[in-house]
Design a protein around this motif. Structure first.
Motif, PDB file in Angstrom:
ATOM      1  N   PHE A  80       0.902  -1.056  -0.015  1.00 32.04           N
ATOM      2  CA  PHE A  80       0.047  -0.053   0.214  1.00 32.04           C
ATOM      3  C   PHE A  80       0.978   1.328  -0.086  1.00 32.04           C
ATOM      4  O   PHE A  80       0.634   2.265  -0.584  1.00 32.04           O
ATOM      5  CB  PHE A  80      -0.863   0.070   1.227  1.00 32.04           C
ATOM      6  CG  PHE A  80      -2.407  -0.644   1.082  1.00 32.04           C
ATOM      7  CD1 PHE A  80      -3.501   0.125   0.438  1.00 32.04           C
ATOM      8  CD2 PHE A  80      -2.408  -1.897   1.307  1.00 32.04           C
ATOM      9  CE1 PHE A  80      -4.539  -0.465   0.293  1.00 32.04           C
ATOM     10  CE2 PHE A  80      -3.787  -2.535   0.863  1.00 32.04           C
ATOM     11  CZ  PHE A  80      -4.681  -1.726   0.573  1.00 32.04           C
ATOM     12  N   LYS A  88      -4.779   4.958  -1.048  1.00 30.33           N
ATOM     13  CA  LYS A  88      -4.424   4.955   0.318  1.00 30.33           C
ATOM     14  C   LYS A  88      -5.616   5.042   1.136  1.00 30.33           C
ATOM     15  O   LYS A  88      -5.827   5.679   1.832  1.00 30.33           O
ATOM     16  CB  LYS A  88      -3.459   5.984   0.705  1.00 30.33           C
ATOM     17  CG  LYS A  88      -2.188   6.130  -0.026  1.00 30.33           C
ATOM     18  CD  LYS A  88      -1.380   5.045  -0.448  1.00 30.33           C
ATOM     19  CE  LYS A  88      -0.184   5.329  -1.331  1.00 30.33           C
ATOM     20  NZ  LYS A  88       0.284   4.344  -2.047  1.00 30.33           N
ATOM     21  N   TYR A  89      -6.390   3.801   0.835  1.00 32.86           N
ATOM     22  CA  TYR A  89      -7.825   3.757   1.402  1.00 32.86           C
ATOM     23  C   TYR A  89      -7.783   2.137   1.790  1.00 32.86           C
ATOM     24  O   TYR A  89      -7.821   1.450   0.981  1.00 32.86           O
ATOM     25  CB  TYR A  89      -9.069   3.938   0.114  1.00 32.86           C
ATOM     26  CG  TYR A  89     -10.309   3.919   0.577  1.00 32.86           C
ATOM     27  CD1 TYR A  89     -11.068   4.852   0.883  1.00 32.86           C
ATOM     28  CD2 TYR A  89     -10.675   2.395   0.493  1.00 32.86           C
ATOM     29  CE1 TYR A  89     -12.506   4.733   1.002  1.00 32.86           C
ATOM     30  CE2 TYR A  89     -12.108   2.534   0.862  1.00 32.86           C
ATOM     31  CZ  TYR A  89     -13.167   3.326   1.142  1.00 32.86           C
ATOM     32  OH  TYR A  89     -14.190   3.345   1.372  1.00 32.86           O
ATOM     33  N   ILE A  90      -8.189   2.321   3.034  1.00 38.82           N
ATOM     34  CA  ILE A  90      -8.222   0.986   3.841  1.00 38.82           C
ATOM     35  C   ILE A  90      -9.578   0.622   4.263  1.00 38.82           C
ATOM     36  O   ILE A  90     -10.100   1.468   4.943  1.00 38.82           O
ATOM     37  CB  ILE A  90      -7.276   0.686   4.935  1.00 38.82           C
ATOM     38  CG1 ILE A  90      -5.858   1.138   4.637  1.00 38.82           C
ATOM     39  CG2 ILE A  90      -7.393  -0.809   5.637  1.00 38.82           C
ATOM     40  CD1 ILE A  90      -5.155   0.075   3.632  1.00 38.82           C
ATOM     41  N   LEU A 121      -0.638   1.175  10.531  1.00 38.36           N
ATOM     42  CA  LEU A 121      -1.328   1.619   9.328  1.00 38.36           C
ATOM     43  C   LEU A 121      -1.130   3.112   8.924  1.00 38.36           C
ATOM     44  O   LEU A 121      -0.523   3.616   8.074  1.00 38.36           O
ATOM     45  CB  LEU A 121      -2.676   1.186   9.040  1.00 38.36           C
ATOM     46  CG  LEU A 121      -3.160  -0.188   8.904  1.00 38.36           C
ATOM     47  CD1 LEU A 121      -4.741  -0.366   8.907  1.00 38.36           C
ATOM     48  CD2 LEU A 121      -2.538  -0.727   7.650  1.00 38.36           C
ATOM     49  N   ARG A 122      -1.410   3.918   9.944  1.00 32.71           N
ATOM     50  CA  ARG A 122      -1.255   5.420   9.940  1.00 32.71           C
ATOM     51  C   ARG A 122      -0.023   5.850  10.023  1.00 32.71           C
ATOM     52  O   ARG A 122       0.432   6.887   9.332  1.00 32.71           O
ATOM     53  CB  ARG A 122      -2.115   6.117  11.066  1.00 32.71           C
ATOM     54  CG  ARG A 122      -3.647   5.782  10.799  1.00 32.71           C
ATOM     55  CD  ARG A 122      -4.344   6.171  11.906  1.00 32.71           C
ATOM     56  NE  ARG A 122      -5.809   6.218  11.890  1.00 32.71           N
ATOM     57  CZ  ARG A 122      -6.910   5.808  12.520  1.00 32.71           C
ATOM     58  NH1 ARG A 122      -6.581   5.391  13.900  1.00 32.71           N
ATOM     59  NH2 ARG A 122      -8.175   5.908  12.133  1.00 32.71           N
ATOM     60  N   ILE A 125       1.594   4.538   6.077  1.00 28.79           N
ATOM     61  CA  ILE A 125       0.886   4.940   4.876  1.00 28.79           C
ATOM     62  C   ILE A 125       0.396   6.252   4.984  1.00 28.79           C
ATOM     63  O   ILE A 125      -0.630   6.605   5.462  1.00 28.79           O
ATOM     64  CB  ILE A 125      -0.228   3.942   4.520  1.00 28.79           C
ATOM     65  CG1 ILE A 125       0.268   2.441   4.576  1.00 28.79           C
ATOM     66  CG2 ILE A 125      -0.773   4.348   3.300  1.00 28.79           C
ATOM     67  CD1 ILE A 125      -1.134   1.573   4.696  1.00 28.79           C
ATOM     68  N   ILE A 128      -3.392   8.198   4.442  1.00 28.81           N
ATOM     69  CA  ILE A 128      -4.345   6.994   4.525  1.00 28.81           C
ATOM     70  C   ILE A 128      -5.705   7.539   4.989  1.00 28.81           C
ATOM     71  O   ILE A 128      -5.908   8.365   5.782  1.00 28.81           O
ATOM     72  CB  ILE A 128      -3.753   6.023   5.581  1.00 28.81           C
ATOM     73  CG1 ILE A 128      -4.795   4.611   5.355  1.00 28.81           C
ATOM     74  CG2 ILE A 128      -3.829   6.290   6.828  1.00 28.81           C
ATOM     75  CD1 ILE A 128      -4.082   3.411   6.300  1.00 28.81           C
ATOM     76  N   THR A 129      -6.708   6.873   4.431  1.00 22.89           N
ATOM     77  CA  THR A 129      -8.193   6.929   4.658  1.00 22.89           C
ATOM     78  C   THR A 129      -8.701   5.517   5.214  1.00 22.89           C
ATOM     79  O   THR A 129      -8.422   4.545   4.530  1.00 22.89           O
ATOM     80  CB  THR A 129      -8.900   7.539   3.526  1.00 22.89           C
ATOM     81  OG1 THR A 129      -8.823   8.800   3.486  1.00 22.89           O
ATOM     82  CG2 THR A 129     -10.514   7.135   3.858  1.00 22.89           C
ATOM     83  N   ILE A 130      -9.317   5.507   6.101  1.00 21.46           N
ATOM     84  CA  ILE A 130      -9.865   4.318   6.917  1.00 21.46           C
ATOM     85  C   ILE A 130     -11.150   4.285   6.943  1.00 21.46           C
ATOM     86  O   ILE A 130     -12.005   5.134   7.623  1.00 21.46           O
ATOM     87  CB  ILE A 130      -9.170   3.797   8.161  1.00 21.46           C
ATOM     88  CG1 ILE A 130      -7.617   3.857   8.135  1.00 21.46           C
ATOM     89  CG2 ILE A 130      -9.412   2.409   8.592  1.00 21.46           C
ATOM     90  CD1 ILE A 130      -6.893   3.539   9.433  1.00 21.46           C
ATOM     91  N   HIS A 234     -10.266   9.112  -1.234  1.00 20.27           N
ATOM     92  CA  HIS A 234     -10.739   9.134  -0.056  1.00 20.27           C
ATOM     93  C   HIS A 234     -12.130   8.540  -0.011  1.00 20.27           C
ATOM     94  O   HIS A 234     -12.652   7.903   0.829  1.00 20.27           O
ATOM     95  CB  HIS A 234     -10.755  10.303   0.748  1.00 20.27           C
ATOM     96  CG  HIS A 234      -9.721  11.130   0.794  1.00 20.27           C
ATOM     97  ND1 HIS A 234      -8.712  10.718   1.860  1.00 20.27           N
ATOM     98  CD2 HIS A 234      -9.076  12.241   0.330  1.00 20.27           C
ATOM     99  CE1 HIS A 234      -7.916  11.513   1.959  1.00 20.27           C
ATOM    100  NE2 HIS A 234      -7.841  12.357   1.167  1.00 20.27           N
TER     101      HIS A 234
END
Length: 274
Positions: A80, A88-90, A121-122, A125, A128-130, A234
């Motif tokens: 990623f 960058k979208y989980i 993750l944060r 990456i 990142i958007t979660i 996003h």
């Protein structure tokens, strides 16, 4: 039945065909996408698949959906972070934050393990958007369990989250459990958690004001043809909000443009062309 992966070469061939037909965004999705390839080779092949898809010409975005936390390896995190076309979208369905309920749901992770993964993750990456999903009203959910879930959501500040009320289904293990939750309790918990998340989403969207983003145009507002409707990395199609682009009558569907966010709302943002 067991998880069954599509052959690797077949997936790559379809991706090449889509790219040749002008597709800009690929969405990689499965029942548990992190487990892709496990039944084919005994190895988790998603990291390699993302790296190979990232080499395809014409594709702008590769979006991965439905990634369970227990197989989210360091190699997958690296894919990623390294692959410029991978959004960058989980999308990681967590379902709850109470260890007692997670065990009752046959989930393999504890709240502490999930929090450790989210922090990793944060950290690794950038940008990142979660997105996640939660279930309220699962059999046996107490006021204390729900309070723990509310605390978890407030602390984690997810960009996007969906909330579902547990539905009792005949023939399922959970459907036969004791301590089924009353419908009005489920309804109240649903609205309370949704209201909390709505406030978080609005704050995050307002923090994006003045930010520049690449947006893919998906259509135009029916009442105002000069207002284009699109998404950035996003937002996944159909489940997340939209970005409305002002003075965009000259744009075409499928076009990718650079915009500046003017205003952020709970589920949408308004932007102008850069």
């Amino acid at each position: 039945g067991p998880y069954t992966s599509r052959p690797y070469d077949e997936v790559m061939a379809e991706a090449r065909s889509l790219a040749a037909h002008g597709v800009k965004e690929l969405i990689v999705v499965a029942q548990d996408t992190t487990r892709y390839g496990e039944d084919l080779t005994g190895k988790l092949l998603l990291p390699q698949l993302l790296r190979d898809l990232n080499e395809l010409e014409g594709i702008k975005w590769i979006r991965v959906m439905y990634l369970y936390p227990n197989n989210f390896t360091d190699d997958l995190i690296a894919a990623f972070a390294e692959c410029d076309k991978v959004c960058k979208y989980i999308d990681i369905p967590l379902q709850h934050a109470s260890d007692r309920l997670l065990e009752s749901m046959n989930r393999y992770d504890t709240r502490a393990q999930v929090e450790e993964l989210l922090a990793k993750l944060r950290e690794r990456i950038p940008g990142i958007t979660i997105r996640t999903t939660f279930i309220v009203g699962f059999p046996g959910e107490t006021d204390e369990d729900f309070a723990e879930l509310m605390d978890f959501v407030e602390k984690q500040r997810f960009e996007n989250a969906g909330v579902f009320q547990y539905s009792q289904e005949e023939g399922t293990v959970a459907g036969a459990m004791e301590n089924q939750i009353e419908p009005e309790v489920k309804e109240n918990r649903y609205h309370e958690l949704m209201a909390l998340q709505a406030g978080i989403s609005e704050e995050i969207h307002q923090e994006r004001e003045d930010e520049e983003l690449d947006v893919i145009v998906e259509g135009f507002d029916e009442e105002n043809p000069a207002l284009a409707v699109g998404r950035s990395y996003h937002e996944a199609p159909d489940i997340d909000g939209n970005i409305f682009i002002e003075n965009a009558a000259e744009l075409e569907v499928g076009q990718m443009v650079r915009v500046r966010i003017l205003q952020g709302f709970t589920y949408e943002m308004v932007a102008e062309l850069v």
